[in-house]
Design an enzyme around this catalytic site. Structure first.
Site, PDB file in Angstrom:
ATOM      1  N   ASP A  37      -9.664  -7.524   2.901  1.00  0.00           N
ATOM      2  CA  ASP A  37      -8.336  -7.048   3.319  1.00  0.00           C
ATOM      3  C   ASP A  37      -7.806  -6.070   2.272  1.00  0.00           C
ATOM      4  O   ASP A  37      -7.487  -6.470   1.148  1.00  0.00           O
ATOM      5  CB  ASP A  37      -7.375  -8.227   3.492  1.00  0.00           C
ATOM      6  CG  ASP A  37      -6.062  -7.807   4.124  1.00  0.00           C
ATOM      7  OD1 ASP A  37      -5.972  -7.832   5.353  1.00  0.00           O
ATOM      8  OD2 ASP A  37      -5.128  -7.439   3.375  1.00  0.00           O
ATOM      9  N   GLU A  52      -5.153  -3.326   0.574  1.00  0.00           N
ATOM     10  CA  GLU A  52      -3.760  -2.887   0.524  1.00  0.00           C
ATOM     11  C   GLU A  52      -3.773  -1.425   0.106  1.00  0.00           C
ATOM     12  O   GLU A  52      -4.648  -0.987  -0.648  1.00  0.00           O
ATOM     13  CB  GLU A  52      -2.939  -3.727  -0.459  1.00  0.00           C
ATOM     14  CG  GLU A  52      -2.815  -5.196  -0.066  1.00  0.00           C
ATOM     15  CD  GLU A  52      -2.180  -5.412   1.297  1.00  0.00           C
ATOM     16  OE1 GLU A  52      -1.332  -4.587   1.696  1.00  0.00           O
ATOM     17  OE2 GLU A  52      -2.535  -6.394   1.970  1.00  0.00           O
ATOM     18  N   ASP A  74      -8.543  -1.674   8.184  1.00  0.00           N
ATOM     19  CA  ASP A  74      -9.084  -1.631   6.818  1.00  0.00           C
ATOM     20  C   ASP A  74     -10.262  -0.676   6.662  1.00  0.00           C
ATOM     21  O   ASP A  74     -10.237   0.242   5.833  1.00  0.00           O
ATOM     22  CB  ASP A  74      -9.482  -3.051   6.390  1.00  0.00           C
ATOM     23  CG  ASP A  74      -8.293  -3.988   6.373  1.00  0.00           C
ATOM     24  OD1 ASP A  74      -7.656  -4.120   5.327  1.00  0.00           O
ATOM     25  OD2 ASP A  74      -8.005  -4.585   7.429  1.00  0.00           O
ATOM     26  N   HIS A 128       0.858  -9.721   2.587  1.00  0.00           N
ATOM     27  CA  HIS A 128       0.625  -8.320   2.175  1.00  0.00           C
ATOM     28  C   HIS A 128       0.173  -8.205   0.722  1.00  0.00           C
ATOM     29  O   HIS A 128       0.023  -7.084   0.219  1.00  0.00           O
ATOM     30  CB  HIS A 128       1.836  -7.419   2.437  1.00  0.00           C
ATOM     31  CG  HIS A 128       2.180  -7.295   3.897  1.00  0.00           C
ATOM     32  ND1 HIS A 128       1.273  -6.825   4.820  1.00  0.00           N
ATOM     33  CD2 HIS A 128       3.308  -7.601   4.579  1.00  0.00           C
ATOM     34  CE1 HIS A 128       1.839  -6.841   6.014  1.00  0.00           C
ATOM     35  NE2 HIS A 128       3.074  -7.320   5.904  1.00  0.00           N
ATOM     36  N   ASP A 181      -3.821 -12.526   1.358  1.00  0.00           N
ATOM     37  CA  ASP A 181      -4.169 -12.361   2.774  1.00  0.00           C
ATOM     38  C   ASP A 181      -5.622 -12.747   3.017  1.00  0.00           C
ATOM     39  O   ASP A 181      -5.958 -13.391   4.023  1.00  0.00           O
ATOM     40  CB  ASP A 181      -3.919 -10.920   3.224  1.00  0.00           C
ATOM     41  CG  ASP A 181      -2.437 -10.639   3.464  1.00  0.00           C
ATOM     42  OD1 ASP A 181      -1.639 -11.595   3.426  1.00  0.00           O
ATOM     43  OD2 ASP A 181      -2.079  -9.468   3.700  1.00  0.00           O
TER      44      ASP A 181
END
Length: 431
Positions: free
Chosen positions: A241, A243, A336, A396, A401
């Protein structure tokens, strides 16, 4: 049983240029022919070459133990018929009790004739394969064939049956509507609780000179014909995941850059996380994080300033997953790896094959757990709730996550006997 050292490599030969291509390529890397044409050719060859006459029929029927939405074969009935030009003979019939694998306790009162002790002393599902042989198999209906295939997948076994006839579909003048009891009634077969009812129907049809023909055959359907005997499922799920940089205002011209690259490896056999990866990435197009980005993700300016370049993080990640057998990346959405693809294209960073295919857990999340009134795919928070799990950590935050998505994966595998396999794979590139 699938051996742990087998690699997930199923090359296919292009029907145009005969060059061999990797399993994960959807078109030939040499001439551009799409993989589906190869699959169509496989199907055509199968129809052309499979023209032998039937000499033996296996009739398969069973009863299942059930709990919620799970089913497991408990009592398996196998009958073999030898066919000749003039008649047929029953050469084998056997009633097998299958030792529970998925559901340890007998749940249904209808199985009062089978005690828990008998079930515990039954044979494994795999042992029943030794009684199967011959040209074709007959199931009562498609649902029964599907249950049999599911049991093979749950037990991580290659299904020994590739072709079968669905009796309900080919039963004369029925339009596929008759139940087994209705067929027996129409054929005037007296019902006996201890008889092989499906075999009785098939035998009566053969007595009446009924022919089971090649054009009746169906296959236990996998998505692509050449994978029918090779769909194995993954041993390791790599939950990932990202960011990325962001601003509060919607702006299509704003270029997002990955700033957190976390992942966990969940081993399905061990039922636990066996490795963890976490890197902060230094952005170069928007080096100063917005206040909104820090508020949303919890990532500070100092963390990204001390981060590593994206290409270095990719290389370290590829080293991190080296040696993992039968693995696939899993993400919560398509965002992603498509973001990685776009950023790599802008910056001239090559994206390795391992980062070009993935499973989107939103798309494969079981229908049985979803809210039937909600037509949209659930987000991570909704999936946690539907699994009866609380959100842990900070939403987040990339690593938090990842941990929450891993908990969803763990729940599906352990509580719902969910199998992640090749049918679920999506790609970041188009044909």
């Amino acid at each position: 049983m699938i051996q742990n050292d087998e690699k997930l490599q199923y090359p296919w030969d292009c029907v145009v240029c005969n060059q061999q291509n990797d399993y994960f390529l959807k078109k030939c890397q040499y001439c551009g022919t799409v993989k589906e044409q190869f699959c169509q050719q496989m199907k055509f060859d199968y129809q052309q070459n499979d023209n032998q006459g039937f000499t033996e029929i296996n009739i398969i029927d069973f009863d299942c133990n059930k709990v919620e939405d799970r089913r497991e074969i408990l009592e398996l009935l196998i009958c073999k018929l030898k066919l000749s030009e003039s008649n047929y003979n029953v050469v084998f019939s056997k009633q097998l009790i299958i030792k529970p694998y998925l559901i340890p306790l007998i749940q249904n009162p209808e199985y009062s004739t089978i005690t828990q002790e008998q079930a515990d002393q039954g044979i494994s599902f795999q042992e029943s394969f030794q009684f199967l042989s011959g040209d074709i198999y007959i199931f009562e209906n498609k649902e029964k064939a599907k249950i049999y295939l599911e049991q093979c997948q749950y037990c991580n076994l290659q299904c020994p049956i590739k072709k079968y006839i669905e009796l309900r579909r080919v039963y004369p003048n029925s339009n596929g509507q008759l139940t087994l009891n209705a067929m027996m009634k129409e054929l005037k077969i007296p019902y006996q609780s201890d008889c092989f009812a499906l075999a009785e129907v098939v035998s009566e049809l053969l007595d009446r000179a009924y022919k089971f023909e090649l054009n009746m055959l169906q296959t236990l359907k996998f998505p692509i014909p050449e994978e029918e005997a090779r769909l194995q499922g993954f041993d390791n799920i790599i939950i990932l995941d990202f960011e990325a940089t962001c601003i509060r205002e919607a702006d299509k011209k704003y270029l997002q850059e990955i700033i957190e690259f976390p992942a966990q490896v969940y081993n399905i056999q061990e039922r636990k996380v066996i490795k963890e990866f976490s890197k902060y990435i230094k952005p170069i197009e928007n080096p100063i994080l917005s206040e909104f980005c820090t508020e949303l993700t919890g990532i500070t300016q100092q963390q990204v300033d001390e981060g590593i370049p994206l290409d270095q993080a990719i290389n370290e990640f590829i080293q991190f997953i080296q040696g993992l057998q039968k693995c696939c990346i899993l993400t919560c959405g398509d965002y992603d790896l498509h973001l990685l693809k776009k950023e790599g294209a802008r910056k001239g960073i090559p994206i390795q094959r391992e980062l070009q295919y993935y499973i989107n857990i939103k798309k494969v999340f079981p229908k049985s757990l979803r809210n039937p009134k909600d037509l949209k795919d659930p987000c991570m928070v909704e999936m946690l709730k539907l699994c009866g799990l609380d959100l842990l950590g900070r939403h987040h935050s990339g690593i938090d996550d990842v941990k929450n998505i891993t908990r969803i994966v763990h729940y599906l595998i352990n509580e719902k006997n969910f199998q992640f396999d090749e049918r679920m794979v999506s790609y970041t590139f188009k044909i």
